[in-house]
Design a protein around this motif. Structure first.
Motif, PDB file in Angstrom:
ATOM      1  N   ALA A  36       3.819  11.163  19.074  1.00  0.00           N
ATOM      2  CA  ALA A  36       4.763  10.457  18.205  1.00  0.00           C
ATOM      3  C   ALA A  36       5.732  11.414  17.529  1.00  0.00           C
ATOM      4  O   ALA A  36       6.956  11.196  17.539  1.00  0.00           O
ATOM      5  N   VAL A  37       5.204  12.478  16.947  1.00  0.00           N
ATOM      6  CA  VAL A  37       6.061  13.418  16.207  1.00  0.00           C
ATOM      7  C   VAL A  37       6.980  14.178  17.154  1.00  0.00           C
ATOM      8  O   VAL A  37       8.179  14.337  16.891  1.00  0.00           O
ATOM      9  N   ALA A  38       6.418  14.675  18.265  1.00  0.00           N
ATOM     10  CA  ALA A  38       7.238  15.445  19.204  1.00  0.00           C
ATOM     11  C   ALA A  38       8.288  14.568  19.864  1.00  0.00           C
ATOM     12  O   ALA A  38       9.462  14.958  19.978  1.00  0.00           O
ATOM     13  N   GLY A  39       7.877  13.374  20.295  1.00  0.00           N
ATOM     14  CA  GLY A  39       8.834  12.479  20.948  1.00  0.00           C
ATOM     15  C   GLY A  39       9.960  12.063  20.033  1.00  0.00           C
ATOM     16  O   GLY A  39      11.143  12.122  20.405  1.00  0.00           O
ATOM     17  N   GLY A  40       9.599  11.648  18.813  1.00  0.00           N
ATOM     18  CA  GLY A  40      10.635  11.232  17.866  1.00  0.00           C
ATOM     19  C   GLY A  40      11.447  12.395  17.341  1.00  0.00           C
ATOM     20  O   GLY A  40      12.685  12.323  17.255  1.00  0.00           O
ATOM     21  N   GLY A  41      10.767  13.490  17.020  1.00  0.00           N
ATOM     22  CA  GLY A  41      11.452  14.634  16.433  1.00  0.00           C
ATOM     23  C   GLY A  41      12.430  15.296  17.378  1.00  0.00           C
ATOM     24  O   GLY A  41      13.553  15.644  16.989  1.00  0.00           O
ATOM     25  N   ILE A  42      12.023  15.483  18.624  1.00  0.00           N
ATOM     26  CA  ILE A  42      12.916  16.160  19.561  1.00  0.00           C
ATOM     27  C   ILE A  42      14.124  15.293  19.868  1.00  0.00           C
ATOM     28  O   ILE A  42      15.232  15.804  20.090  1.00  0.00           O
ATOM     29  N   GLY A  43      13.935  13.968  19.858  1.00  0.00           N
ATOM     30  CA  GLY A  43      15.071  13.065  20.067  1.00  0.00           C
ATOM     31  C   GLY A  43      16.095  13.202  18.954  1.00  0.00           C
ATOM     32  O   GLY A  43      17.309  13.221  19.206  1.00  0.00           O
ATOM     33  N   VAL A  44      15.603  13.311  17.727  1.00  0.00           N
ATOM     34  CA  VAL A  44      16.502  13.477  16.572  1.00  0.00           C
ATOM     35  C   VAL A  44      17.252  14.803  16.666  1.00  0.00           C
ATOM     36  O   VAL A  44      18.462  14.874  16.414  1.00  0.00           O
TER      37      VAL A  44
END
Length: 251
Positions: A36-44
């Motif tokens: 969740a954190v990696a997927g959302g964070g890298i997208g941002v």
């Protein structure tokens, strides 16, 4: 560690199964947090123009975000259960620092002995994706030295020694808890390794043995900082060796 098995019948099925189930749940929660954190964070970060896909910055950010996600899972478990006594931490004593140094040496010896034995039998372990990235961009190894010490080593030890081994230690004696936690540690590394199934399993076996060394450090000191630093510094040495091997910086 001061925790003792929950019953005098050390290794009894009921308490061990309960703690094992808890350990599996925490590991799954940590991986869910990482996704969740990696997927959302890298997208941002990409949409904000901070990093570009497949660059060193991208891979570094993804690595850090994944381990932040692990941390979210760990903190979430501790917060939900209010089990603040599960993980013991403090500044290492002189003895603790000595064990950190010895631990790093033992970890390196294990790594190189396995490498020698495998080569003698014509076997190969899979390769971690981080190593493959570094071979294409050697500077990545230099950044990973710092990331390993500050993030990777401490977070992985919080999860596998602090939480998993800590939970198991409440139901079984020291060595079963150390070995089981190390087996968790080895198994989850399969997903970070490229190669055939056999090569991935060989990598998992090596990681399990390394995990046993780290588990002993935690059992011996009752301080998660000791295996956390030993793990991070051990990784850092390997990354430095990889950097020199790729760039031949000193030749």
């Amino acid at each position: 560690m001061s925790e003792s098995p929950e019953s005098e019948g050390v290794g009894t099925f009921g308490p061990a199964l309960y703690r094992l189930t808890q350990a599996v749940a925490v590991v799954l929660a940590a991986f869910a947090g990482a996704v969740a954190v990696a997927g959302g964070g890298i997208g941002v970060l990409i949409s904000g123009g901070i990093v570009e896909p497949e660059t060193i910055g991208y891979h570094l950010a993804l690595t850090v975000l994944q381990f932040v996600g692990f941390g979210v899972g760990i903190v979430g478990y501790v917060a939900i259960t209010d089990d603040r006594e599960l993980i013991s931490y403090r500044l290492p004593t002189r003895f603790g620092w000595g064990l950190i140094g010895v631990g790093i040496v033992v970890l390196l010896i294990v790594q190189f002995v396995f490498g020698f034995v495998l080569s003698e039998f014509g076997l190969e372990a899979g390769e971690n994706q981080v190593v493959l990235i570094g071979r294409e961009n050697p500077q990545f190894f230099l950044y990973m030295i710092l990331v390993s010490i500050l993030v990777v080593g401490p977070v992985e030890e919080l999860l596998f020694r602090g939480v998993v081994q800590g939970l198991l230690r409440r139901a079984v004696s020291a060595w079963p808890a150390i070995v089981l936690a190390a087996a968790f540690f080895g198994l989850v590394h399969v997903w970070a390794v490229q190669g055939t199934i056999g090569q991935q399993l060989v990598y998992a076996v090596v990681a399990t043995v390394l995990g046993i060394v780290l588990g002993y450090l935690y059992e011996r000191t009752g301080n998660i900082v000791v295996p956390g630093l030993a793990h991070g510094l051990y990784n850092a040495v390997l990354f430095a060796i990889q950097y020199v091997a790729v760039t031949r910086a000193f030749i």
